[in-house]
Write a protein that holds these residues in place. Sequence first.
Motif: not given
Length: 795
Positions: A121-125, A137-143, A172-177, A192-198
């Motif tokens: 979720t966007p509250s992660f940061f 950080p305010l918009t990185a995980l909102t879209t 199987q999880r699609g494309s991400y920007i 310890d994750y390497e990537a965080f998607a919205a």
Amino acid sequence: MFYRYIIIAIRNLRRQRLFTFVNIAGLAISMAVCLLVLISTRKNFSYDNFHPDAAHTWRITSKVQTPDGRKYHMASTPMPIGEALKNNYTAIRQEVTLYGALSGEARINKKKININGAFTTPSFFNVFGFKLAAGNPLTALTTPNNIVLTEEAAKRLFGTNDPMGKVITFDQRGSYIVSGVLQPAPSLTHIDYEAFAAMSSVTALEQNHALPGRLQNWDIFQDNYTYVQMRPGEGRAALTAALNDIAHRYDDLPGKGMPHIAFEPQALGRISPSQELYNDIGNAPPWGKMLAEMGVALLLLTCAGFNYTNLSIVRSLQRAKEVGVRKVNGAQRWQIFMQFITESVLMCILSLILAVMLLLLAQSTHFNALPVPDINLLNGHLLLLFFVFSVITGIVAGAIPAWALSSFQPVKVLKNLIDIKLFGGLGLRKSLIVIQFTLSLTAIIFLVTVYRQFSYKAVKDMGFYRKDILNVPLADVDFQLMKERMLQLNGVTAVAASSGTLGMPRDANFCQMRTAEGKDYIEFGYYAGDADFLKVMHLKLLAGSSFPAAASKEKEQYVVVNERAVSVMGIKTLAEAIGKTLWLSDSLPLNIVGVVQDFNYQPIEMNIRPMAIRYHPAEFHQLQLSMAKGDKEQQIAAVKKIWIELHPGEIFSSEWMDEQLLARSGQEVISMLGFLVFISTMISALGLMGVVAYTSFTRRKEVSIRKILGATAPGLLVLLSRSYVKLIIIAGCIALPFGYIGSEFFLRIFAYRVSIGVLPILGSFMFLVFLALVTILSQTWRAIEVNPVDNLRND
């Protein structure tokens, strides 16, 4: 004055070179292990110490108790719980959900790299305080379909190119920007994750069936982690009340024969070191391992301290008159006490220097018995910590001999010194010998038990075949196509597709099924396998058959179960189980086509429970190749050639199944434990040598007179040795029950285990007695070989 203490200490250490060497060597080896534990403990307590407002941040955990009484405490939760807490309870300021379903191969053009990722979720940061090196950080995980990478993952994927705005595609999880790049965390973290998607990406993925429906599902607990931050003034009590209120939705489950479910808060600062919860994330070591390390380090340091005390007593014989003369000349007791403490601290500092040199040597040579972390041991802060540790060790180790020796009365000291009495007249030297050898024998008995159990674990027949099986990853290639290609090789006799390796706990999956509506759920461990899985693994089919060749790849229809499952289902005979239906998630019927003999699909720590083999190609992750006897390197080369043809541009990896299972058999544990026990035993022997040398010195005139009066060498050996043999026997009587109890507790970890046995315990005791006798006789023989004239010429 302090300078004079150091000069006198150096002179005395140089004068008694043998004892100085023995003391410094024993302390150095012990301190090397203690420094390793100190480094490890310091690292383990550095987890999650940078998060803002950590005192008000909690992770929600799940507690499940099955109808048969088994309890599971899980770090994961159902996914809707985060939103429910935030929307319905005013004490909750904000929540973060981590859904670890993004792991897999990430593709950039033709480049493929495995990424361990999660939706969040966007509250992660805000909650965790991670900073971005690039992005907002305010918009990185909102879209939806935005993704934030760690700096290391960004370098692996894009090298030195700017990753911002680039597209990453997951199978199987699609494309991400890429919308952000994380700065390295200020310290270690269990996240310890390497990537965080919205998290907003999950809705579309569930609608497209790329992910199972979890957003509104309260019955699935895996892969999802929920964190909440409380408002100021609110604490654990308010959160616990909210969780208890939410848990009421499960109140009717126990009445239906289903598990009892509750939720419990876990403080963010208590997540690491790990409490070994099920489904936990992160690499923090468990508390049990940390306590074991600290216990072993304390044992070694105690033995080395006792050794120093013993040898200090021996050295005091040559210095007794010095103490008496100094007191007659007006020296105060505290001055003499400080002299001995200074010598002890100086010896510990010299031992520290040697210990650091040993660690640097082990680090440069990768010595397995002394695993040194890859850090700069010459770091200023670390060296200061080591120095303080050595000074404290010197003070503690030298306190008793310094106190005892500084208490000598000049008249008695100048006349004779027989022994230092402690605890109602009990000799200090005797007490230390008993304690040292009790600890050593207890450790030896425990080591023998651990060695026998892990050796048994390494060779135990677990009910399936493990030799000459080569595990090869499928990646994204159709298993049937790759299987056909591999079968064309001369050295391949059979091939099966599977979800993982039998006996590996990380590869075992679990599901709940029942025989009919209204019946209790049964928890099954399961592996996915194709029609040849039973053949390759040599699983004995007791009834029915393996999966039919015409089984559908898209819709799961069949299942093979073990004997234990048939028993739990209440079916009287194995033949009656064939054709019965098991319902998975109340909507998917699975037809039982076969029953196999029970086998240990989990490590031998676990009893055999109901188990199923499912024909579910979507979960096939590897091929298991049964190889003929031959040159393994050539066989792997042939397999690699075909694999590279099917996976162009990717890195080939493979692993022999028996080696994979052997790596879990605890050989490194045995090696490390054996090294530590050897060191503690040798230190105990050195301490005994010092005390025997002490006795031989104090009784030198008695031995000389007895020799003049006709005493024989064997008689004198018995005379000088028998009191110490008694002490070793006393130590054995104390250690044997302690060793037995410790071994019994250790073996209870395993459902399948060796018996402790009388012979291993007695053998350990006889080994220690033999070592003690060699040590004792080496010193007493030197005493009786001395010419009596040399000892009596001045009397």
